[in-house]
Design an enzyme around this catalytic site. Structure first.
Site, PDB file in Angstrom:
ATOM      1  N   HIS A   1      13.550  12.172 -23.903  1.00 49.19           N
ATOM      2  CA  HIS A   1      12.222  12.790 -24.003  1.00 49.19           C
ATOM      3  C   HIS A   1      11.488  12.430 -25.291  1.00 49.19           C
ATOM      4  O   HIS A   1      10.316  12.101 -25.259  1.00 49.19           O
ATOM      5  CB  HIS A   1      12.410  14.303 -23.907  1.00 49.19           C
TER       6      HIS A   1
ATOM      7  N   HIS B   1      15.258  16.128 -22.973  1.00 51.25           N
ATOM      8  CA  HIS B   1      14.638  17.372 -22.486  1.00 51.25           C
ATOM      9  C   HIS B   1      15.554  17.931 -21.414  1.00 51.25           C
ATOM     10  O   HIS B   1      15.989  17.204 -20.522  1.00 51.25           O
ATOM     11  CB  HIS B   1      13.247  17.086 -21.923  1.00 51.25           C
TER      12      HIS B   1
ATOM     13  N   ARG C   1      16.657  22.837 -27.843  1.00 57.10           N
ATOM     14  CA  ARG C   1      16.845  21.870 -26.759  1.00 57.10           C
ATOM     15  C   ARG C   1      18.186  21.160 -26.757  1.00 57.10           C
ATOM     16  O   ARG C   1      18.743  20.872 -25.707  1.00 57.10           O
ATOM     17  CB  ARG C   1      15.788  20.790 -26.880  1.00 57.10           C
TER      18      ARG C   1
ATOM     19  N   ARG D   1      14.007  18.013 -32.888  1.00 61.35           N
ATOM     20  CA  ARG D   1      12.632  18.511 -32.980  1.00 61.35           C
ATOM     21  C   ARG D   1      12.488  19.875 -32.302  1.00 61.35           C
ATOM     22  O   ARG D   1      12.959  20.081 -31.184  1.00 61.35           O
ATOM     23  CB  ARG D   1      11.700  17.517 -32.288  1.00 61.35           C
TER      24      ARG D   1
ATOM     25  N   GLU E   1       8.454  28.746 -26.290  1.00 59.18           N
ATOM     26  CA  GLU E   1       9.405  27.690 -25.905  1.00 59.18           C
ATOM     27  C   GLU E   1      10.692  27.868 -26.706  1.00 59.18           C
ATOM     28  O   GLU E   1      10.736  28.639 -27.666  1.00 59.18           O
ATOM     29  CB  GLU E   1       8.779  26.302 -26.146  1.00 59.18           C
TER      30      GLU E   1
HETATM   31  C1  SIN Z   1       7.533  20.705 -22.655  1.00 59.15           C
HETATM   32  O1  SIN Z   1       6.492  21.100 -22.153  1.00 59.15           O
HETATM   33  O2  SIN Z   1       8.629  21.173 -22.394  1.00 59.15           O
HETATM   34  C2  SIN Z   1       7.450  19.599 -23.642  1.00 59.15           C
HETATM   35  C3  SIN Z   1       6.980  20.105 -24.927  1.00 59.15           C
HETATM   36  C4  SIN Z   1       7.545  19.260 -26.013  1.00 59.15           C
HETATM   37  O3  SIN Z   1       8.328  18.367 -25.759  1.00 59.15           O
HETATM   38  O4  SIN Z   1       7.222  19.525 -27.168  1.00 59.15           O
END
Ligand code: SIN
Length: 571
Positions: free
Chosen positions: A379, A272, A318, A414, A116
């Site tokens: 989010h 998000h 993010r 975060r 991610e």
């Molecule tokens: C996501 O699956 O993008 C959310 C994961 C997160 O917010 O830590």
């Protein structure tokens, strides 16, 4: 009045883990305002960031977390949580949690690690794209088997109850005086009673219980405990567009604030980047793991715009991606951007992201053949109730864990998938301390029954939903991804006007869950705006056009406390 050793408010990963860890010691109640599975945890798609591979290291995870946090993470907290994470994951797996695996070149089963934004390595443990739900089910199954745990569903916490007595002394322990006997012997206002029977009874301010609204019986009860834990999750519902479930109304933060606890970093609401944009889709997240598998972001003209914003492209942290999407939509006047994964086969997408695939299909989109319309949405609240590394708040007897807490792990932004790990580790650490405190403290509290007074049935329930909508619109319009002082002052002044109306509702009308949520939402929105006004710089998730750069003078948490509401405090 019902009495327990531990009361936990919230039934997500943090609350359930804490409950399981303290249940051997004594009685535990879990208070949850809807049904037990209704939690932010159950909606988490991506997974749990944790170092499990030889190609990864705690040092790299610490580094990525600190970079994402934009210099505001507390390094000691980061190291502790990330180092203890693997042990907590092993415990979760012993309870029956299964993360996806794959076969390596030598034919051995290995965790199938996802990637991610902001992570330099593949380190996300996941169960397809339903990780949170699988964790929730695993923990609920364990809780159901424990005789010491009482689950109170459809019970909404109203407020914490403060004050009481600490009772210490050899005489007390020998006589093993029960709370019940002590309540009849000790009058709270009678100081002469404080030193009888070799007991030292110290009047002190601490959290001793809470009032809860039992929605099914339509009545209010007082619950008392030696340790009270807030694990109520986040507050995404303060915005119009959010990836959060309806329960995310910031109840824990609002209650803690009213009780006098210290609150930190509320300006750092994480948006998000990719929430599904569709008129019928309510709050549906398109996991960052989709970008981790090579998904690219396109604007309305089909251009891969991230290259103009950040060299890390779609896998930048993010805050960076959400701001780029916001800027691109504004620049072109588009309602959304598009996430494209059509380079993958339908088979791969169905297997790796079954929930996302099926949900999009139910809205008429086959994501193997067409790109997904997405917008940023509220989010995750990176701030919250300030705690130490054992989940202790500034109020004795009161703990906070999970999203409702601010430990120092996330800083100003975060790192994706760090929060489920934080919840597991902090629930464990808080449980160790709470067990000791509960064992050592014989504690007395008399909780007055709830007085409804002259409260009437509300005449115009529609007012509650109108004010709720107004707050969410104000926050979305004036305290979104890009802020200015003028916009923040505007929302602050409108919120001030709403305060009297909300207070009148609360005091004059009978309690309902909607009314309580509105009151909490208002409190949390006010704390967020105040914190944003206090930070006169841009950092992480807080970006203001008036102060677009970092300012070293603000290299500290934004602290709000009722005693000194304007104060910032260094770590
Ligand atoms: C996501 O699956 O993008 C959310 C994961 C997160 O917010 O830590």
């Amino acid at each position: 009045m019902l009495t327990f050793d531990h009361i936990i408010i919230g039934s997500g990963i943090a609350g359930l883990t804490f409950a399981l860890k303290v249940a051997e010691q004594g009685s535990v109640a879990i208070v949850t305002k809807k049904s037990k599975v209704d939690s932010n945890t159950a909606w988490a798609q991506g997974g749990v960031a944790c170092v499990t591979s030889d190609e990864d290291s705690i040092e790299a995870h610490v580094h990525d977390t600190m970079i994402a946090g934009d210099d505001l993470c507390d390094e000691k907290v980061v190291r502790t949580i990330l180092t203890e994470g693997p042990e907590r994951i092993a415990e979760l797996m012993q309870l029956g949690m299964h993360f996806d695996e794959r076969q390596d070149a030598a034919g051995h089963r290995q965790p199938d690690l996802g990637k991610e934004g902001g992570h330099s390595k593949r380190r996300i443990l996941h169960a397809q794209d339903r990780t949170g739900l699988e964790i929730e089910k695993t923990l609920l199954a364990a809780v159901a088997q424990h005789p010491n745990i009482t689950l109170l569903e459809h019970h909404m916490a109203i407020d914490l109850i403060m004050t009481g007595y600490r009772v210490q002394g050899a005489g007390c322990q020998e006589k093993n005086i029960s709370d019940h006997e002590m309540i009849s012997q000790v009058e709270i206002s009678d100081n002469r009673q404080l030193t009888t029977d070799n007991c030292h009874r110290e009047a002190m301010t601490r959290c001793v219980g809470l009032y809860v609204f039992d929605e099914e019986k339509n009545q209010i009860e007082a619950l008392s405990a030696k340790a009270i834990v807030l694990a109520t999750g986040g507050c995404g519902k303060v915005y119009l567009y959010t990836t959060n479930p309806d329960i995310a109304t910031g109840d824990g933060i609002a209650m803690a604030w009213r009780a006098g606890a210290t609150i930190a970093n509320m300006e750092f609401m994480q948006f998000h980047p990719t929430c599904l944009f569709h008129p019928q889709a309510k709050s549906f997240l398109i996991s960052e793991a989709v970008r981790g598998e090579g998904g690219v972001l396109l604007n309305g003209a089909g251009e891969r715009f991230m290259k103009r914003y950040d060299g890390r492209l779609e896998l930048a942290p993010r805050d960076v991606v959400a701001r780029a999407i916001d800027a691109e939509m504004k620049r072109r006047g588009d309602d959304c951007v598009f996430l494209d994964v059509t380079h993958h086969s339908e088979k791969f997408l169905r297997e790796r992201f079954p929930k996302i695939f099926e949900t999009c299909l139910s809205y008429g989109m086959n994501i193997a053949h067409q790109s997904i319309p997405v917008v940023p949405a509220a989010h995750y609240q990176c701030g919250g109730i300030k705690t130490d590394l054992h989940g202790r708040t500034s109020i004795p007897g009161l703990y906070a864990i999970g999203e409702t807490a601010c430990t120092g792990l996330h800083g100003a932004n975060r790192l994706a998938s760090n929060s489920l790990l934080e919840a597991l580790v902090m629930a464990h650490r808080a449980a160790q301390v709470a067990k000791k405190e509960v064992a050592q403290t014989s504690f007395v509290s008399t909780l007055a029954p709830w007085q409804s007074g002259e409260a009437q049935d509300p005449d115009e329930l529609v007012m509650i939903s109108h004010i709720w909508d107004e707050i969410r619109r104000l926050m979305s319009d004036y305290m979104g991804i890009v802020r200015t002082t003028k916009r923040l002052e505007r929302v602050a002044s409108r919120l001030k006007n709403l305060e009297t109306e909300i207070q009148e509702f609360y005091w004059n009308f009978k309690i309902s869950t909607d009314l309580l949520e509105l009151r909490n939402l208002f409190t949390v929105a006010s704390l967020m705006v105040q914190s944003a006004l206090n930070r006169k710089e841009s950092r992480g998730l807080h970006y203001t056009l008036d102060y677009p750069e970092h300012d070293p003078a603000f290299l500290q948490e934004t602290i709000l406390s009722k005693n000194s509401p304007q104060r910032s405090q260094s770590r």
